[in-house]
Design a protein around this motif. Structure first.
Motif, mmCIF file in Angstrom:
data_model
loop_
_atom_site.group_PDB
_atom_site.id
_atom_site.type_symbol
_atom_site.label_atom_id
_atom_site.label_comp_id
_atom_site.label_asym_id
_atom_site.label_seq_id
_atom_site.Cartn_x
_atom_site.Cartn_y
_atom_site.Cartn_z
ATOM 1 N N LEU A 187 75.345 2.430 17.507
ATOM 2 C CA LEU A 187 74.434 3.564 17.371
ATOM 3 C C LEU A 187 74.075 4.161 18.732
ATOM 4 O O LEU A 187 73.855 5.379 18.846
ATOM 5 N N ARG A 188 74.035 3.330 19.750
ATOM 6 C CA ARG A 188 73.685 3.825 21.086
ATOM 7 C C ARG A 188 74.739 4.776 21.641
ATOM 8 O O ARG A 188 74.483 5.485 22.631
ATOM 9 N N LYS A 189 75.906 4.827 21.010
ATOM 10 C CA LYS A 189 76.899 5.832 21.401
ATOM 11 C C LYS A 189 76.330 7.238 21.260
ATOM 12 O O LYS A 189 76.748 8.166 21.956
ATOM 13 N N LEU A 190 75.361 7.389 20.353
ATOM 14 C CA LEU A 190 74.774 8.700 20.098
ATOM 15 C C LEU A 190 73.928 9.188 21.276
ATOM 16 O O LEU A 190 73.554 10.366 21.308
ATOM 17 N N GLU A 191 73.627 8.315 22.195
ATOM 18 C CA GLU A 191 72.852 8.723 23.375
ATOM 19 C C GLU A 191 73.692 9.527 24.360
ATOM 20 O O GLU A 191 73.149 10.167 25.259
ATOM 21 N N ASP A 192 75.006 9.511 24.159
ATOM 22 C CA ASP A 192 75.903 10.293 25.014
ATOM 23 C C ASP A 192 75.604 11.779 24.815
ATOM 24 O O ASP A 192 75.798 12.309 23.717
ATOM 25 N N PRO A 193 75.142 12.479 25.859
ATOM 26 C CA PRO A 193 74.751 13.886 25.690
ATOM 27 C C PRO A 193 75.910 14.816 25.357
ATOM 28 O O PRO A 193 75.685 15.951 24.934
ATOM 29 N N THR A 194 77.152 14.348 25.523
ATOM 30 C CA THR A 194 78.297 15.205 25.197
ATOM 31 C C THR A 194 78.624 15.189 23.702
ATOM 32 O O THR A 194 79.436 15.992 23.248
ATOM 33 N N ILE A 195 78.019 14.266 22.960
ATOM 34 C CA ILE A 195 78.220 14.230 21.512
ATOM 35 C C ILE A 195 77.298 15.251 20.870
ATOM 36 O O ILE A 195 76.081 15.180 20.982
ATOM 37 N N ILE A 246 66.236 2.998 14.853
ATOM 38 C CA ILE A 246 67.008 3.173 16.098
ATOM 39 C C ILE A 246 67.495 4.615 16.206
ATOM 40 O O ILE A 246 67.405 5.244 17.269
ATOM 41 N N ILE A 247 68.013 5.151 15.098
ATOM 42 C CA ILE A 247 68.494 6.534 15.112
ATOM 43 C C ILE A 247 67.342 7.489 15.394
ATOM 44 O O ILE A 247 67.475 8.451 16.164
ATOM 45 N N ALA A 248 66.183 7.229 14.786
ATOM 46 C CA ALA A 248 65.013 8.079 15.027
ATOM 47 C C ALA A 248 64.615 8.054 16.501
ATOM 48 O O ALA A 248 64.262 9.094 17.080
ATOM 49 N N ASP A 249 64.677 6.878 17.112
ATOM 50 C CA ASP A 249 64.346 6.758 18.540
ATOM 51 C C ASP A 249 65.356 7.519 19.401
ATOM 52 O O ASP A 249 64.984 8.145 20.405
ATOM 53 N N ILE A 250 66.628 7.459 19.018
ATOM 54 C CA ILE A 250 67.661 8.183 19.762
ATOM 55 C C ILE A 250 67.425 9.687 19.661
ATOM 56 O O ILE A 250 67.572 10.419 20.644
ATOM 57 N N VAL A 251 67.039 10.149 18.463
ATOM 58 C CA VAL A 251 66.773 11.574 18.279
ATOM 59 C C VAL A 251 65.614 12.029 19.165
ATOM 60 O O VAL A 251 65.615 13.156 19.679
#
Length: 533
Positions: A239-247, A270-275
């Motif tokens: 899920l932390r892959k979503l922190e990549d700003p290029t995605i 976790i997804i909510a925190d990433i958002v």
């Protein structure tokens, strides 16, 4: 039977295209019944809202005939508004014992007393809608139909804290149309561009893997892989892959297809925190199977501003032929903000694109751009899902909301879970589930089967010496059983997807026995080769 080399030509086919070849093989023997577990079309359906639909049609036709009653040639007219509610109440009293009519009476009470809607205006919309005598107006969704389905969606998606006024719906021709429209409008409005990275929650319904690769889009896919050893939950590192700003966006199906597992609370958080860290991230969640889950909560409920929700009525109500779905967006969303933040030259191009349908195209909401794009903009005035389809959608939604005991849902969950238990019992394995399991599909893991039935050495031999496609073709040819390859859904290990929705319990027992027999034959082959060494 074909050799492994002959199966290679099927390697790049979508699972749903490969299915057609497997069906031909399974049907090639006339002395048996084919067992097609390859497609998720359910063999159950909701009867009460269909009974209500047809009885509402009877009433609507009577109203139409009354308008032009002086004519004898089968010509009806538009329903007369004056006195419509009184005539409907009389129809319900006179026909209360007819299946579907009592449901209609209760539904209109629910509209008034629980949803707080004008039952007179609602009735007029339903009567004209079921007759299909007007274009859909508004084109995005009929006014009262949208309010009813909003209430249903918010409840089913675990987003009861949101108000109906917090979101917009676009009624579409099932989840497949929703996917096509969303991909297209995201591209047209520069929310995604060729070469952009998108994250895809895997395994996933195959078109989410195939569409981004088309020449129309040419997107770079980053798989976010769930873990089969953790009942298909997403590891935090994935899920932390979503922190990549290029995605640019994250596409997923929840509960998943084919593992049929909903995202657990920990992963949702976790997804909510990433958002929160990435408020620019676009999420597209396809939640068609959410209605089967216990205590389901969609990402739309967690991060509504960032999320496009796709929901289809097809599976839960047994309505694949009706083509009923909705796209939902929050009224306060990042899609509109992103469009307004585009470079001036790009905005000018978009303003010109939509200038024929509104006087202020720069303020046209993304969901209304979806509607226009669905009809190549120029046909926006005739856009919209057919009105009889919207009426049936409303009746489905009302049926579920009025089922306070959740009896229909309980019956379906029990039905498909008994089928799962039967398949695995006859395969000779225990079927492990947890509170996040839905069981609409099951992934039959080849390596796990061989290890559990025999031992680890045999499992390794199978993976090294047998092509998974060969096994799919063998079981189709020898047992008439059609399954889909897990590989086509981005499953990372050899497996087959079986739908638990479209056959009966004894037939799943037969599938389990057929697969066990195949495993026994492979084990005998393995032992024979081991003795020769």
């Amino acid at each position: 039977m074909k050799s492994n080399n002959e199966y290679a030509k099927y390697a790049n086919l979508s699972p749903f295209e490969l299915k057609d070849n497997l069906i031909k093989l399974a049907q090639s023997h006339t002395d048996r019944v084919m067992l097609n577990a390859g497609r998720g079309n359910p063999n159950f359906l909701a009867t009460w809202p269909r009974q209500a639909f047809f009885q509402l049609g009877v009433f609507a036709l009577q109203e139409s005939e009354m308008s032009f009653s002086y004519m004898n040639e089968g010509v009806g007219g538009m329903p007369i508004k004056v006195g419509l509610t009184g005539r409907f109440e009389h129809f319900v009293r006179q026909n209360y014992q007819t299946p579907g009519v009592s449901f209609l009476g209760k539904a209109f009470s629910y509209i008034r007393d629980q949803l707080g809607l004008d039952e007179n205006a609602f009735l007029q919309e339903m009567v004209e809608g079921i007759l299909g005598c007007n274009y859909p107006v508004p084109d995005r969704m009929l006014r009262f139909s949208e309010e009813v389905v909003k209430a249903y969606v918010l409840t089913q998606m675990g987003a009861q804290y949101l108000r109906r006024d917090d979101l917009d719906l676009f009624a579409v021709e099932g989840g497949t149309a929703a996917m096509a429209y969303i991909f297209n409008s995201m591209k047209e409005n520069n929310l995604i561009q060729k070469g952009d990275k998108i994250a895809i929650g895997a395994p996933i319904f195959t078109p989410y893997l195939e569409i981004p690769e088309l020449n129309d889009y040419q997107l770079v896919e980053v798989l976010v892989n769930s873990d089969p050893d953790a009942n298909w939950q997403y590891p935090e590192a994935e899920l932390r892959k979503l922190e990549d700003p290029t995605i640019k966006a994250f596409y997923l199906v929840n509960p998943s297809n084919p593992p049929s597992v909903k995202i657990d609370d920990k992963s949702l958080q976790i997804i909510a925190d990433i958002v929160k860290k990435r408020p620019d991230l676009i999420i597209l969640t396809d939640d068609v199977y959410g209605t089967f889950a216990d205590n389901f909560q969609s990402l739309f409920a967690i991060s509504p501003k960032n999320t496009i929700l796709v929901y289809s009525f097809s599976k839960y109500f047994g309505a694949t032929g009706w083509r009923l779905g909705v796209i939902a967006t929050a009224r306060d969303n990042i899609f509109d903000k992103k469009i307004k933040a585009l470079p001036s030259k790009t905005r000018q191009i978009l303003d010109k694109r939509y200038s024929s349908i509104v006087t202020d195209p720069e303020n046209l909401k993304f969901i209304d751009r979806l509607v226009a794009d669905s009809r190549a903009v120029a046909l926006n005035h005739t856009a919209g899902l057919s009105t009889p389809q919207q009426v049936q959608m409303v009746l489905f939604a009302l049926c579920e909301m009025m089922d306070t005991d959740q009896s229909y849902k309980a019956a379906l969950k029990s039905l498909i879970r008994r089928r799962a238990a039967s398949l695995y019992q006859h395969l000779g394995l225990a079927h492990h589930t947890d509170e996040n399991s839905v069981d609409y599909y099951t992934l039959i893991d080849l390596e796990h089967i061989c290890r559990e039935l025999y031992d680890d050495k045999f499992a390794k031999w199978i993976l090294k010496n047998k092509n998974p496609s060969e096994m799919l073709f063998r079981i189709a040819d020898e047992a008439g059983v059609v399954l889909l390859p897990g590989k086509g859904f981005a499953v990372q290990h050899p497996s087959a997807r079986a739908s638990l929705a479209n056959l009966n319990e004894y037939q799943y027992a037969a599938i389990g026995l057929s697969m066990r027999k195949l495993a026994q034959e492979y084990y005998a082959e393995y032992q024979g080769k081991a003795k020769k060494k």
